[in-house]
Scaffold this motif. Structure first.
Motif, PDB file in Angstrom:
ATOM      1  N   PHE A  25      -8.229  -4.483   3.308  1.00 46.07           N
ATOM      2  CA  PHE A  25      -7.853  -3.307   4.014  1.00 46.07           C
ATOM      3  C   PHE A  25      -7.541  -3.220   5.408  1.00 46.07           C
ATOM      4  N   SER A  26      -8.616  -3.742   5.967  1.00 49.22           N
ATOM      5  CA  SER A  26      -8.451  -3.924   7.427  1.00 49.22           C
ATOM      6  C   SER A  26      -7.158  -4.660   7.931  1.00 49.22           C
ATOM      7  N   THR A  27      -6.815  -5.542   7.281  1.00 47.21           N
ATOM      8  CA  THR A  27      -5.771  -6.474   7.528  1.00 47.21           C
ATOM      9  C   THR A  27      -4.281  -5.676   7.295  1.00 47.21           C
ATOM     10  N   THR A  28      -4.241  -5.342   5.824  1.00 41.05           N
ATOM     11  CA  THR A  28      -3.032  -5.196   5.283  1.00 41.05           C
ATOM     12  C   THR A  28      -2.772  -3.640   5.142  1.00 41.05           C
ATOM     13  N   GLY A  29      -3.732  -2.686   5.286  1.00 35.30           N
ATOM     14  CA  GLY A  29      -3.813  -1.422   4.989  1.00 35.30           C
ATOM     15  C   GLY A  29      -3.679  -1.013   3.591  1.00 35.30           C
ATOM     16  N   VAL A  30      -3.720  -1.850   2.782  1.00 34.03           N
ATOM     17  CA  VAL A  30      -3.734  -1.635   1.167  1.00 34.03           C
ATOM     18  C   VAL A  30      -4.589  -2.628   0.436  1.00 34.03           C
ATOM     19  N   LEU A  31      -5.118  -1.999  -0.521  1.00 35.90           N
ATOM     20  CA  LEU A  31      -6.177  -3.212  -1.553  1.00 35.90           C
ATOM     21  C   LEU A  31      -5.222  -3.620  -2.608  1.00 35.90           C
ATOM     22  N   PRO A  32      -5.526  -4.831  -3.032  1.00 34.61           N
ATOM     23  CA  PRO A  32      -4.588  -5.493  -3.906  1.00 34.61           C
ATOM     24  C   PRO A  32      -4.467  -4.723  -5.199  1.00 34.61           C
ATOM     25  N   GLN A  33      -3.245  -4.754  -5.683  1.00 38.21           N
ATOM     26  CA  GLN A  33      -2.787  -4.058  -7.082  1.00 38.21           C
ATOM     27  C   GLN A  33      -1.675  -4.977  -7.461  1.00 38.21           C
ATOM     28  N   SER A  34      -1.111  -4.768  -8.807  1.00 39.16           N
ATOM     29  CA  SER A  34      -0.082  -5.615  -9.087  1.00 39.16           C
ATOM     30  C   SER A  34       1.315  -5.074  -8.672  1.00 39.16           C
ATOM     31  N   MET A  35       1.216  -3.799  -8.213  1.00 38.01           N
ATOM     32  CA  MET A  35       2.642  -3.322  -7.560  1.00 38.01           C
ATOM     33  C   MET A  35       3.059  -4.110  -6.330  1.00 38.01           C
ATOM     34  N   VAL A  74      16.275  -9.157   7.779  1.00 34.44           N
ATOM     35  CA  VAL A  74      15.290  -8.183   8.457  1.00 34.44           C
ATOM     36  C   VAL A  74      14.674  -7.240   7.583  1.00 34.44           C
ATOM     37  N   ILE A  75      13.291  -6.862   7.660  1.00 34.82           N
ATOM     38  CA  ILE A  75      12.701  -5.840   6.887  1.00 34.82           C
ATOM     39  C   ILE A  75      11.756  -4.876   7.875  1.00 34.82           C
ATOM     40  N   ASP A  76      11.701  -3.629   7.827  1.00 37.65           N
ATOM     41  CA  ASP A  76      11.002  -2.834   8.468  1.00 37.65           C
ATOM     42  C   ASP A  76       9.450  -2.861   8.107  1.00 37.65           C
ATOM     43  N   TYR A  77       8.553  -2.417   8.979  1.00 36.31           N
ATOM     44  CA  TYR A  77       7.073  -2.548   8.985  1.00 36.31           C
ATOM     45  C   TYR A  77       6.649  -1.837   7.839  1.00 36.31           C
ATOM     46  N   ALA A  78       7.064  -0.425   7.763  1.00 34.65           N
ATOM     47  CA  ALA A  78       6.487  -0.019   6.638  1.00 34.65           C
ATOM     48  C   ALA A  78       6.935  -0.613   5.172  1.00 34.65           C
ATOM     49  N   LEU A  79       8.162  -0.920   4.802  1.00 28.84           N
ATOM     50  CA  LEU A  79       8.454  -1.744   3.793  1.00 28.84           C
ATOM     51  C   LEU A  79       7.561  -3.039   3.678  1.00 28.84           C
ATOM     52  N   ALA A  80       7.881  -3.746   4.686  1.00 27.44           N
ATOM     53  CA  ALA A  80       6.698  -5.039   4.682  1.00 27.44           C
ATOM     54  C   ALA A  80       5.349  -4.973   4.277  1.00 27.44           C
ATOM     55  N   SER A  81       4.691  -3.581   4.711  1.00 32.58           N
ATOM     56  CA  SER A  81       3.604  -3.238   4.468  1.00 32.58           C
ATOM     57  C   SER A  81       3.192  -3.294   2.797  1.00 32.58           C
ATOM     58  N   ARG A  82       4.406  -2.872   1.776  1.00 33.43           N
ATOM     59  CA  ARG A  82       4.260  -2.845   0.512  1.00 33.43           C
ATOM     60  C   ARG A  82       4.195  -4.262  -0.220  1.00 33.43           C
ATOM     61  N   THR A  83       4.239  -5.423   0.903  1.00 34.63           N
ATOM     62  CA  THR A  83       4.142  -6.822   0.005  1.00 34.63           C
ATOM     63  C   THR A  83       2.664  -6.780  -0.257  1.00 34.63           C
ATOM     64  N   GLY A  84       1.947  -6.255   0.691  1.00 37.56           N
ATOM     65  CA  GLY A  84       0.363  -6.559   0.434  1.00 37.56           C
ATOM     66  C   GLY A  84      -0.010  -7.840   1.260  1.00 37.56           C
ATOM     67  N   ALA A  85       0.818  -8.382   2.141  1.00 33.84           N
ATOM     68  CA  ALA A  85       0.626  -9.569   2.885  1.00 33.84           C
ATOM     69  C   ALA A  85       0.878  -9.422   4.402  1.00 33.84           C
ATOM     70  N   PHE A  86       1.263  -8.011   4.938  1.00 35.26           N
ATOM     71  CA  PHE A  86       1.684  -7.851   5.849  1.00 35.26           C
ATOM     72  C   PHE A  86       0.721  -7.298   6.941  1.00 35.26           C
ATOM     73  N   ASN A  87       0.330  -8.004   8.083  1.00 30.97           N
ATOM     74  CA  ASN A  87      -0.613  -7.568   8.990  1.00 30.97           C
ATOM     75  C   ASN A  87      -0.372  -6.435   9.909  1.00 30.97           C
ATOM     76  N   ILE A  88      -0.948  -5.303   9.496  1.00 37.18           N
ATOM     77  CA  ILE A  88      -0.150  -3.982  10.065  1.00 37.18           C
ATOM     78  C   ILE A  88      -0.687  -3.726  11.782  1.00 37.18           C
ATOM     79  N   GLU A  89      -1.568  -4.461  12.193  1.00 33.26           N
ATOM     80  CA  GLU A  89      -2.047  -4.342  13.415  1.00 33.26           C
ATOM     81  C   GLU A  89      -1.003  -5.510  14.373  1.00 33.26           C
ATOM     82  N   LYS A  90      -0.872  -6.680  13.858  1.00 30.03           N
ATOM     83  CA  LYS A  90      -0.100  -7.615  14.615  1.00 30.03           C
ATOM     84  C   LYS A  90       1.240  -7.493  14.473  1.00 30.03           C
ATOM     85  N   LEU A  91       1.773  -6.597  13.165  1.00 24.60           N
ATOM     86  CA  LEU A  91       3.000  -6.567  12.910  1.00 24.60           C
ATOM     87  C   LEU A  91       3.689  -7.802  12.509  1.00 24.60           C
ATOM     88  N   CYS A  92       3.065  -8.463  11.662  1.00 27.12           N
ATOM     89  CA  CYS A  92       3.834  -9.804  11.359  1.00 27.12           C
ATOM     90  C   CYS A  92       3.024 -10.341   9.715  1.00 27.12           C
TER      91      CYS A  92
END
Length: 399
Positions: A25-35, A74-92
């Protein structure tokens, strides 16, 4: 594989055990789900390993369309965060998570902030359309665009999408690290405006409850009025009804995350009218969002005011109820097309036609009415709210 596809549930459980909820959660802003994409990719990797090995690109719908149009990924940060593998602080995309999953970061598109330039449209497309040259500007997903289109660009502001499902997108400027926020279903998502994050407060049954009442119980009865709403709102009283409606007719999202939760209506008597029950439904949905707004305060997320969008924003009575219960001002937009307005704002930013987001909002966003909370009614609603907060846990054993 769309987000409602349940494949990836076991993989989400593996991710949780592998990394731990707090780190994820600290890294990706979400907890793992099948979605989320990462769980689905792990499922594909496990069940179609040969196919996975051949893949050299992984794209969501937005960056896939951009790739078809420009050849750029190219993908925007908000949509990238829906992958569950995006670092929301480092933005990568997070190297550690993907390395442990044996998935290359190179598979993913390049993350950029919404409003960035993706690239020029392919020459053959321009010729087919009949234009000399066209630039593609990076958008975002629906909630982010609608929030921008509502002129919401500062911490404490929010857009309240009052559709079949209700979603309040609220902005804040400090990334919370409290795991309980993730457990309760509130994501932490990088917003289009630099330095801001957003979260989503969800009620799965909003306009759908009104439709249920209108169609299933009152069978579209309108009396001598021109419409159902003219009829049912004609005799609505100003004071709180005292009726308690738990609006979980399609399960509960935030904060309880209980898809099996059921709705309930309490405190009816022989004097209850159809207008009273209708207002009770409106109050119940507003109380639900008030509950959520109070909970996210614990994570430093304040809700100071909201702009209403969607079909429910056409009900002046409903908006006044929401303002009175939540004790915040509500505004409407002159146009309901908030998402398109948000895209226009991003285009103006990308093409440098405006100085900044504030300048863009001044140009594009036009407001309708404003509904201020009535202090007397807000005090009267506090008793109803205190009872509402106990409702879900009190009734849960009867599901």
């Amino acid at each position: 594989m769309i987000y409602t596809d349940p494949r990836g549930e076991k993989e989400a459980e593996w991710l949780l055990k592998k990394f731990g909820a707090e780190k994820l959660f600290s890294t990706t802003g979400v907890l793992p789900q099948s979605m989320y994409s990462i769980a689905k990719l792990l499922w594909i990797k496990k069940n179609y390993s040969e196919l996975f090995e051949k893949a050299d690109k992984v794209m969501l719908t937005c960056d896939y369309l951009g790739y078809l149009l420009t050849g750029e990924r190219v993908i925007d940060y908000a949509l990238a965060s829906r992958t569950g593998a995006f670092n929301i602080e480092k933005l990568c995309f997070d190297q550690e998570i993907l390395s442990e999953c044996e998935i290359s970061t190179e598979l993913f598109s390049k993350p950029k902030r919404a409003g960035s330039i993706v690239g020029k449209l392919k020459r053959e497309l321009c010729e087919e359309i009949g234009i000399e040259e066209c630039m593609l500007v990076l958008g975002s997903h629906d909630q982010v665009c609608a929030t921008l289109g509502a002129g919401v660009i500062s911490a404490g502001q929010a857009a309240d999408g009052m559709g079949t499902v209700e979603c309040i997108t609220v902005l804040f400027d400090k990334k919370p690290n409290n795991l309980e926020m993730g457990i309760q279903g509130y994501p932490c998502v990088p917003f289009a405006v630099e330095g801001l994050y957003c979260t989503y407060i969800l009620n799965l049954s909003n306009g759908s409850i009104v439709s249920w009442y209108k169609n299933k119980l009152l069978h579209n009865y309108i009396g001598e009025e021109s419409s159902f709403f003219a009829y049912v709102e004609k005799n609505m009283k100003d004071q709180p009804t005292g009726i308690l409606v738990l609006p979980y007719f399609g399960g509960s999202s935030t904060p309880y995350q209980d898809i099996n939760a059921k709705g309930a209506i309490l405190n009816l008597d022989l004097q209850t009218s159809d207008s009273d029950l209708y207002k009770g439904i409106l109050e119940g949905t507003a109380l639900e969002m008030c509950l959520n707004a109070d909970i996210v305060k614990e994570y430093g997320i304040m809700l100071d005011g909201a702009v209403a969008t969607g079909g429910g924003a056409n009900s002046r009575k409903w908006l006044q109820i929401k303002a009175d219960i939540q004790n915040i001002p509500y505004k409407t937009l002159r146009s309901s097309e908030g998402g398109l307005c948000g895209c226009a704002i991003l285009q103006a930013i990308g093409m440098r036609q405006v100085c900044d987001f504030r300048h863009a909002v001044e140009i594009f966003v036009q407001y309708g009415e404003e509904f201020l909370p009535n202090p007397t009614r807000h005090v009267a609603y506090r008793n109803q709210y205190e009872k509402y907060k106990k409702l879900y846990r009190t009734l849960k054993e009867f599901n």
